[in-house]
Each structure stands twice: as C-alpha cells, then as structure tokens.
Design a protein around this motif. Structure first.
Motif, PDB file in Angstrom:
ATOM      1  N   ASN A   1      -1.603   4.869   9.603  1.00  0.00           N
ATOM      2  CA  ASN A   1      -2.428   5.561   8.611  1.00  0.00           C
ATOM      3  C   ASN A   1      -3.122   4.525   7.729  1.00  0.00           C
ATOM      4  OD1 ASN A   1      -0.443   4.820   6.535  1.00  0.00           O
ATOM      5  ND2 ASN A   1       0.819   6.407   7.489  1.00  0.00           N
ATOM      6  N   VAL A   2      -4.043   5.011   6.908  1.00  0.00           N
ATOM      7  CA  VAL A   2      -4.848   4.126   6.075  1.00  0.00           C
ATOM      8  C   VAL A   2      -3.985   3.349   5.093  1.00  0.00           C
ATOM      9  CG1 VAL A   2      -6.646   4.040   4.309  1.00  0.00           C
ATOM     10  CG2 VAL A   2      -6.923   5.527   6.296  1.00  0.00           C
ATOM     11  N   GLU A   3      -3.003   4.014   4.503  1.00  0.00           N
ATOM     12  CA  GLU A   3      -2.151   3.346   3.524  1.00  0.00           C
ATOM     13  C   GLU A   3      -1.427   2.154   4.141  1.00  0.00           C
ATOM     14  OE1 GLU A   3      -2.211   6.596   4.108  1.00  0.00           O
ATOM     15  OE2 GLU A   3      -3.217   7.281   2.266  1.00  0.00           O
ATOM     16  N   THR A   4      -0.915   2.338   5.354  1.00  0.00           N
ATOM     17  CA  THR A   4      -0.220   1.247   6.029  1.00  0.00           C
ATOM     18  C   THR A   4      -1.183   0.125   6.381  1.00  0.00           C
ATOM     19  OG1 THR A   4       1.379   2.804   6.961  1.00  0.00           O
ATOM     20  CG2 THR A   4       1.256   0.643   7.988  1.00  0.00           C
ATOM     21  N   LEU A   5      -2.381   0.471   6.811  1.00  0.00           N
ATOM     22  CA  LEU A   5      -3.377  -0.542   7.139  1.00  0.00           C
ATOM     23  C   LEU A   5      -3.668  -1.422   5.927  1.00  0.00           C
ATOM     24  CD1 LEU A   5      -6.599   0.000   9.197  1.00  0.00           C
ATOM     25  CD2 LEU A   5      -6.696  -1.224   7.036  1.00  0.00           C
ATOM     26  N   VAL A   6      -3.930  -0.796   4.781  1.00  0.00           N
ATOM     27  CA  VAL A   6      -4.245  -1.568   3.580  1.00  0.00           C
ATOM     28  C   VAL A   6      -3.044  -2.392   3.137  1.00  0.00           C
ATOM     29  CG1 VAL A   6      -4.824  -1.389   1.124  1.00  0.00           C
ATOM     30  CG2 VAL A   6      -6.035   0.016   2.801  1.00  0.00           C
ATOM     31  N   ARG A   7      -1.863  -1.803   3.200  1.00  0.00           N
ATOM     32  CA  ARG A   7      -0.663  -2.534   2.793  1.00  0.00           C
ATOM     33  C   ARG A   7      -0.435  -3.762   3.690  1.00  0.00           C
ATOM     34  NH1 ARG A   7       2.185   1.517   2.429  1.00  0.00           N
ATOM     35  NH2 ARG A   7       3.220   1.546   4.449  1.00  0.00           N
ATOM     36  N   ARG A   8      -0.648  -3.596   4.974  1.00  0.00           N
ATOM     37  CA  ARG A   8      -0.510  -4.740   5.884  1.00  0.00           C
ATOM     38  C   ARG A   8      -1.534  -5.817   5.572  1.00  0.00           C
ATOM     39  NH1 ARG A   8       0.582  -2.175  11.962  1.00  0.00           N
ATOM     40  NH2 ARG A   8       2.719  -1.458  11.546  1.00  0.00           N
ATOM     41  N   TRP A   9      -2.753  -5.387   5.309  1.00  0.00           N
ATOM     42  CA  TRP A   9      -3.806  -6.348   4.987  1.00  0.00           C
ATOM     43  C   TRP A   9      -3.445  -7.136   3.736  1.00  0.00           C
ATOM     44  CZ3 TRP A   9      -9.618  -4.664   4.093  1.00  0.00           C
ATOM     45  CH2 TRP A   9     -10.428  -5.800   4.127  1.00  0.00           C
ATOM     46  N   GLN A  10      -2.954  -6.465   2.719  1.00  0.00           N
ATOM     47  CA  GLN A  10      -2.543  -7.139   1.492  1.00  0.00           C
ATOM     48  C   GLN A  10      -1.416  -8.137   1.745  1.00  0.00           C
ATOM     49  OE1 GLN A  10      -1.571  -3.636  -0.781  1.00  0.00           O
ATOM     50  NE2 GLN A  10      -3.525  -3.637  -1.881  1.00  0.00           N
ATOM     51  N   LYS A  11      -0.409  -7.708   2.511  1.00  0.00           N
ATOM     52  CA  LYS A  11       0.749  -8.572   2.747  1.00  0.00           C
ATOM     53  C   LYS A  11       0.379  -9.784   3.596  1.00  0.00           C
ATOM     54  CE  LYS A  11       4.380  -5.088   2.196  1.00  0.00           C
ATOM     55  NZ  LYS A  11       5.489  -4.357   2.845  1.00  0.00           N
ATOM     56  N   VAL A  12      -0.484  -9.575   4.597  1.00  0.00           N
ATOM     57  CA  VAL A  12      -0.926 -10.689   5.427  1.00  0.00           C
ATOM     58  C   VAL A  12      -1.700 -11.696   4.588  1.00  0.00           C
ATOM     59  CG1 VAL A  12      -2.554 -11.317   7.256  1.00  0.00           C
ATOM     60  CG2 VAL A  12      -0.911  -9.474   7.633  1.00  0.00           C
ATOM     61  N   ALA A  13      -2.638 -11.214   3.784  1.00  0.00           N
ATOM     62  CA  ALA A  13      -3.432 -12.112   2.948  1.00  0.00           C
ATOM     63  C   ALA A  13      -2.555 -12.877   1.961  1.00  0.00           C
ATOM     64  CB  ALA A  13      -4.496 -11.323   2.192  1.00  0.00           C
ATOM     65  N   GLN A  14      -1.564 -12.189   1.391  1.00  0.00           N
ATOM     66  CA  GLN A  14      -0.682 -12.835   0.426  1.00  0.00           C
ATOM     67  C   GLN A  14       0.185 -13.892   1.098  1.00  0.00           C
ATOM     68  OE1 GLN A  14       1.604 -10.038  -1.858  1.00  0.00           O
ATOM     69  NE2 GLN A  14       1.777 -11.451  -3.578  1.00  0.00           N
ATOM     70  N   ALA A  15       0.705 -13.576   2.296  1.00  0.00           N
ATOM     71  CA  ALA A  15       1.539 -14.540   3.019  1.00  0.00           C
ATOM     72  C   ALA A  15       0.741 -15.758   3.432  1.00  0.00           C
ATOM     73  CB  ALA A  15       2.158 -13.872   4.250  1.00  0.00           C
TER      74      ALA A  15
END
Length: 339
Positions: A93-107
């Motif tokens: 879902n969209v929420e998971t997509l955005v959350r993954r994007w945030q976590k990847v960028a932060q890592a």
C-alpha cells in the motif's frame, strides 16, 4: 521510485556512484535510456556527445517541465537488478511504500554521512492520504532545474499501482499558495517551481496494490549486459547462480564453460564487465532473493549466497546498495505483516 534523487553526484559518467555499485549501475543505465528516448522523441539542440544530465536539461529548456514529467512517468520502469525498486514495487500500500522510502533514504544517509538522526522529510504521507514531496530537501533533485519534474513523474508512476485513475498533482509554494499541475494541460502548466512542495492526490478509497506472482523485473541482470540473448553468458550466469559452498573462482568457471580464463575475461570485457564484478552482482542478487522470499537467518542467507560469512555479506551490501541485510529483511517482512 525516484532513485536518481537519492544520490548526490551529477557527473556525466556516473551520477549515482555515491549510492553504491549496484544502485549506480542500474540508475545510470536508466538515465542513459531516458536520454536516448528524449533524443528519439524531441528535436534537441544538445550535441550527441552530451551527457544524459545535459540532455534532460536541454529537454527542460526547450520543452518545459511537462516533457520531463511525461517521460519520467511513462518510462520509469526498466528491467534490471535494483533493490530499491524491488522494495517499492512490492509495497502492499501507499503508506508502506512511503515508509520504506523514508527508511531507505535515512539508512543510506547514515552510511554516507554518518548522520543516523537525519530526517527524511522530503516525502510524507498526510492523514487524508495525500503524498507531499519536497524536492528542495533532497539532492540532486535540488541541484537541477528539471529535478522536480523528474521526481514527480517517477513518483506518479509508482503510485499508479494503487489506483487506475490519474493522480492529481498540485504545487504549493513556500508562501502557501497552491495551483494545480495537470498533465493534460499545456506544457506551461507543468513548469515546476523547484522551491515548492508537490502534492500528489489520488482517490481516497482504501485499496492495496494487487498481488502479482509474476517474476519481478527488478531481479534481472540484463541492465549490465544482455546475457539472456547470448547462450554463452546465459550459461555463465547459471553456473554462478547454482554455485554452492563458496566462491567459484575464474579458473574453475572457465573449465566449466569449456574455455580459457583469458577468453572468458576478454568476452566479459566487451561489455565493460569483469569476472569479479559479475560475481559480486550474482552473489548480491542471490542474497536479496532469499531475503525477499522470507529467509530471516543472516548466517544461512550468507552461506546460501556464497559469502564467506554474514560480516562479508554485510560489507558487500553496504558497498553495493548502502543498506544492511537486516534492514532489508525487516522492510520485506512488512509486506507479510500488512496483508
């Protein structure tokens, strides 16, 4: 998903090198492919020796933001091996997509800059379901005048998995004024202000992406060289994929292929490839496949993927995709928990 905008270099030959070897290989190929499409569909004044970045800049100069947006939205997906694309395309879902994007960028920021507390505020999901992009907060989207248009186009493509309807795009200036940017309008309507935030709005009905069991286009290696069309290289990849119990050295591999080390190396060099680099990609892909399939024990994954141990695997992940195996495992696991 917009990977080009998560690096920081914009050199002509290797604009994504800071993001890791595997990331760089995929997204530099994407940029070259996009530049070739721009040349094919538009009468550009850029020289044939111009870099992909220069070609996109010329496209923006001559035809405006809509041309860049449309090209990025329409041609975002390219088959090849890219872990971030695999993560985003498998989000339920969209929420998971955005959350993954945030976590990847932060890592990745933590690995590159040693900044574990960095805030990935360039993308947010609002309570009403809208997605807010802040291109001015992320490099190199904020370093080029076409960056906002390209970032918005690739994001719109990613969101198309979740709705059959067209995504509505609005621009919100720092002064609080907003205007609609609609792809069906004339090109002047798509002249993005690089200092503004972008709002992506789509139907509010709660709908997850449909589960598709087809093989992911992001677990292929054809962006490195077209091995699938060449029986020799197809057999080479199979030998490396099927190897168990450690690294397959080039001497033994050449014997299995019925050729010499010199000939094998020369044939790879025709595609700007060498044996060591190819084995790194095959090994990484094998580990990613296992994590994607739900394998959670790092020692087992490392052994099955022919790493010396889990620490060797972790170093390779950092070098090639700037993510840890454990983070990737946890992000893939979200798909199971959220269904």
């Amino acid at each position: 998903m917009p990977k080009f905008f998560m690096g920081e270099s914009d050199t002509a030959q290797n604009v994504n090198q800071p993001m890791g070897e595997a990331y760089s290989a995929y997204w530099n190929k994407w940029l070259h492919q996009g530049a070739a499409l721009a040349r094919a569909h538009f009468d550009l004044t850029a020289s044939f020796a111009a870099s992909p970045i220069a070609i996109f800049d010329q496209l923006y100069e001559q035809y405006g933001g809509q041309a860049v947006f449309n090209l990025a939205r329409r041609d975002s997906q390219m088959a090849g091996f890219d872990v971030q694309s695999l993560l985003f395309s498998s989000a339920p879902n969209v929420e998971t997509l955005v959350r993954r994007w945030q976590k990847v960028a932060q890592a990745q920021a933590s690995i590159r800059f040693g900044a574990p507390q960095s805030l990935p505020d360039f993308v947010q999901t609002m309570p009403n379901g809208e997605i807010i992009l802040s291109p001015s907060h992320i490099r190199p989207a904020n370093l080029s005048r076409f960056g906002t248009a390209m970032l918005t186009g690739v994001t719109a493509h990613a969101l198309s998995r979740f709705t059959p309807e067209r995504v509505e795009i609005l621009e919100c200036s720092k002064a609080g004024r907003s205007r609609t940017l609609s792809p069906q309008f004339g090109q002047s309507q798509m002249d993005f202000d690089p200092t503004s935030d972008i709002i992506l709005r789509f139907p509010t009905s709660k709908s997850d992406a449909k589960s598709v069991k087809a093989a992911s286009p992001y677990l292929q290696l054809n962006h490195l060289f077209n091995h699938q069309a060449n029986p020799f290289f197809r057999q080479l990849i199979q030998h490396l994929d099927q190897q168990q119990g450690g690294h397959l050295n080039i001497e033994i591999c050449a014997q299995l292929m019925g050729t010499s080390v010199r000939t094998l190396s020369r044939r790879l060099a025709l595609f700007d490839m060498n044996y060591g680099r190819l084995t790194r990609f095959v090994r990484l892909r094998k580990a990613v496949r296992l994590l994607h399939a739900g394998h959670v024990q790092m020692d087992d994954v490392a052994f099955a993927a022919n790493y010396a141990d889990r620490h060797h695997m972790a170093r390779d992940f950092r070098q090639m995709i700037q993510l840890s195996p454990s983070l990737l495992r946890d992000l893939f696991a979200e798909s199971t928990r959220n269904r």
